[in-house]
Design a protein around this motif. Sequence first.
Motif, PDB file in Angstrom:
ATOM      1  N   HIS A  73       0.820  -1.211   0.000  1.00 37.06           N
ATOM      2  CA  HIS A  73       0.000   0.000   0.000  1.00 37.06           C
ATOM      3  C   HIS A  73       0.853   1.259   0.000  1.00 37.06           C
ATOM      4  O   HIS A  73       1.860   1.342   0.694  1.00 37.06           O
ATOM      5  CB  HIS A  73      -0.917   0.038   1.235  1.00 37.06           C
ATOM      6  N   LEU A  74       0.423   2.215  -0.809  1.00 34.09           N
ATOM      7  CA  LEU A  74       1.047   3.542  -0.797  1.00 34.09           C
ATOM      8  C   LEU A  74      -0.065   4.554  -0.999  1.00 34.09           C
ATOM      9  O   LEU A  74      -0.685   4.599  -2.045  1.00 34.09           O
ATOM     10  CB  LEU A  74       2.101   3.685  -1.900  1.00 34.09           C
ATOM     11  N   ASN A  75      -0.308   5.343   0.045  1.00 32.18           N
ATOM     12  CA  ASN A  75      -1.378   6.327  -0.001  1.00 32.18           C
ATOM     13  C   ASN A  75      -0.795   7.720  -0.189  1.00 32.18           C
ATOM     14  O   ASN A  75       0.363   7.976   0.151  1.00 32.18           O
ATOM     15  CB  ASN A  75      -2.209   6.254   1.281  1.00 32.18           C
ATOM     16  N   LEU A  76      -1.606   8.590  -0.747  1.00 27.33           N
ATOM     17  CA  LEU A  76      -1.178   9.979  -0.977  1.00 27.33           C
ATOM     18  C   LEU A  76      -2.188  10.906  -0.325  1.00 27.33           C
ATOM     19  O   LEU A  76      -3.364  10.884  -0.670  1.00 27.33           O
ATOM     20  CB  LEU A  76      -1.089  10.259  -2.486  1.00 27.33           C
ATOM     21  N   HIS A  77      -1.714  11.694   0.613  1.00 28.01           N
ATOM     22  CA  HIS A  77      -2.582  12.648   1.288  1.00 28.01           C
ATOM     23  C   HIS A  77      -2.217  14.053   0.816  1.00 28.01           C
ATOM     24  O   HIS A  77      -1.025  14.388   0.734  1.00 28.01           O
ATOM     25  CB  HIS A  77      -2.423  12.553   2.810  1.00 28.01           C
ATOM     26  N   ILE A  78      -3.226  14.836   0.494  1.00 28.47           N
ATOM     27  CA  ILE A  78      -2.998  16.191  -0.001  1.00 28.47           C
ATOM     28  C   ILE A  78      -3.743  17.167   0.897  1.00 28.47           C
ATOM     29  O   ILE A  78      -4.959  17.081   1.043  1.00 28.47           O
ATOM     30  CB  ILE A  78      -3.465  16.372  -1.459  1.00 28.47           C
ATOM     31  N   ASN A  79      -2.998  18.078   1.508  1.00 25.63           N
ATOM     32  CA  ASN A  79      -3.594  19.108   2.366  1.00 25.63           C
ATOM     33  C   ASN A  79      -3.855  20.385   1.575  1.00 25.63           C
ATOM     34  O   ASN A  79      -3.154  20.689   0.598  1.00 25.63           O
ATOM     35  CB  ASN A  79      -2.640  19.454   3.514  1.00 25.63           C
ATOM     36  N   SER A  80      -4.846  21.132   2.030  1.00 26.87           N
ATOM     37  CA  SER A  80      -5.107  22.481   1.488  1.00 26.87           C
ATOM     38  C   SER A  80      -5.069  22.488  -0.039  1.00 26.87           C
ATOM     39  O   SER A  80      -4.252  23.180  -0.661  1.00 26.87           O
ATOM     40  CB  SER A  80      -4.066  23.470   2.030  1.00 26.87           C
ATOM     41  N   LEU A  81      -5.933  21.726  -0.636  1.00 24.09           N
ATOM     42  CA  LEU A  81      -5.917  21.562  -2.088  1.00 24.09           C
ATOM     43  C   LEU A  81      -6.025  22.889  -2.822  1.00 24.09           C
ATOM     44  O   LEU A  81      -6.739  23.807  -2.406  1.00 24.09           O
ATOM     45  CB  LEU A  81      -7.059  20.632  -2.512  1.00 24.09           C
ATOM     46  N   GLU A  82      -5.274  22.985  -3.925  1.00 20.97           N
ATOM     47  CA  GLU A  82      -5.246  24.175  -4.769  1.00 20.97           C
ATOM     48  C   GLU A  82      -5.720  23.808  -6.171  1.00 20.97           C
ATOM     49  O   GLU A  82      -5.699  22.636  -6.569  1.00 20.97           O
ATOM     50  CB  GLU A  82      -3.827  24.746  -4.832  1.00 20.97           C
ATOM     51  N   LEU A  83      -6.118  24.843  -6.922  1.00 23.33           N
ATOM     52  CA  LEU A  83      -6.606  24.604  -8.281  1.00 23.33           C
ATOM     53  C   LEU A  83      -5.580  23.839  -9.117  1.00 23.33           C
ATOM     54  O   LEU A  83      -5.921  22.961  -9.908  1.00 23.33           O
ATOM     55  CB  LEU A  83      -6.953  25.931  -8.972  1.00 23.33           C
ATOM     56  N   GLY A  84      -4.309  24.192  -8.936  1.00 24.12           N
ATOM     57  CA  GLY A  84      -3.248  23.575  -9.725  1.00 24.12           C
ATOM     58  C   GLY A  84      -2.996  22.114  -9.402  1.00 24.12           C
ATOM     59  O   GLY A  84      -2.230  21.449 -10.099  1.00 24.12           O
ATOM     60  N   ASP A  85      -3.649  21.613  -8.360  1.00 20.15           N
ATOM     61  CA  ASP A  85      -3.504  20.192  -8.029  1.00 20.15           C
ATOM     62  C   ASP A  85      -4.387  19.320  -8.910  1.00 20.15           C
ATOM     63  O   ASP A  85      -4.255  18.092  -8.895  1.00 20.15           O
ATOM     64  CB  ASP A  85      -3.855  19.949  -6.561  1.00 20.15           C
ATOM     65  N   SER A  86      -5.272  19.948  -9.654  1.00 15.91           N
ATOM     66  CA  SER A  86      -6.146  19.193 -10.557  1.00 15.91           C
ATOM     67  C   SER A  86      -5.284  18.462 -11.583  1.00 15.91           C
ATOM     68  O   SER A  86      -4.487  19.087 -12.294  1.00 15.91           O
ATOM     69  CB  SER A  86      -7.118  20.130 -11.280  1.00 15.91           C
ATOM     70  N   ALA A  87      -5.436  17.162 -11.642  1.00 13.89           N
ATOM     71  CA  ALA A  87      -4.599  16.329 -12.503  1.00 13.89           C
ATOM     72  C   ALA A  87      -5.084  14.893 -12.377  1.00 13.89           C
ATOM     73  O   ALA A  87      -6.010  14.605 -11.616  1.00 13.89           O
ATOM     74  CB  ALA A  87      -3.130  16.416 -12.071  1.00 13.89           C
ATOM     75  N   VAL A  88      -4.415  14.015 -13.126  1.00 14.96           N
ATOM     76  CA  VAL A  88      -4.628  12.588 -12.921  1.00 14.96           C
ATOM     77  C   VAL A  88      -3.421  12.054 -12.159  1.00 14.96           C
ATOM     78  O   VAL A  88      -2.276  12.304 -12.549  1.00 14.96           O
ATOM     79  CB  VAL A  88      -4.785  11.828 -14.254  1.00 14.96           C
TER      80      VAL A  88
END
Lengths: 115, 112
Positions: A73-88
């Motif tokens: 398992h490898l999880n990815l946590h993203i804090n304080s999301l920004e518009l530029g984080d939009s991606a695949v």
Amino acid sequence: DTAVSQTPKYLVTQMGNDKSIKCEQNLGHDTMYWYKQDSKKFLKIMFSYNNKELIINETVPNRFSPKSPDKAHLNLHINSLELGDSAVYFCASSQRPSGSGETQYFGPGTRLLVL
Amino acid sequence: DQQVKQNSPSLSVQEGRISILNCDYTNSMFDYFLWYKKYPAEGPTFLISISSIKDKNEDGRFTVFLNKSAKHLSLHIVPSQPGDSAVYFCAASGSGTYKYIFGTGTRLKVLA
């Protein structure tokens, strides 16, 4: 029987939120990766773990934090999301750290849209 | 600085003909190269690879050629089939770097 799976497949969220993407591989591989494919279609490595240890940490904002509870398992946590984080975001795994001769196997991707 | 480049964003080929996809790289330390195929809404899948000690590797309809002096590799698909329509990424790595550098992909469309 999916080799590398990711959840969720789609994620739509508001700016400023915190979200996590999960990845699991049933290939028995030691190494896992997170990639980001942006709107220009660049597929860029973000992180890599080998046997739960971080071995690649590219220039990624601190808001992104990977966590590997075990080799599968490898999880990815993203804090304080920004518009530029939009991606695949793609998860991948390989038997050993990629270099000469190691093939990476990819998950189906998580499509993140930040509004 | 993009170390792996695929200068043709798209390519259309008639069914049964040869498809040639090109990839250039700048880092002479790269010693392993791969091609991945990607269908919409799916992850990339491994297609074929080549080590820098070789100049050709063949697997069925797919052949990869490596020209180290020109820092160029190409993927030949013959004969092309409609099911080959996808985005093709080339990737490269250097020994001990633990990562692949991907090109931006070429969208192949095989016309029936």
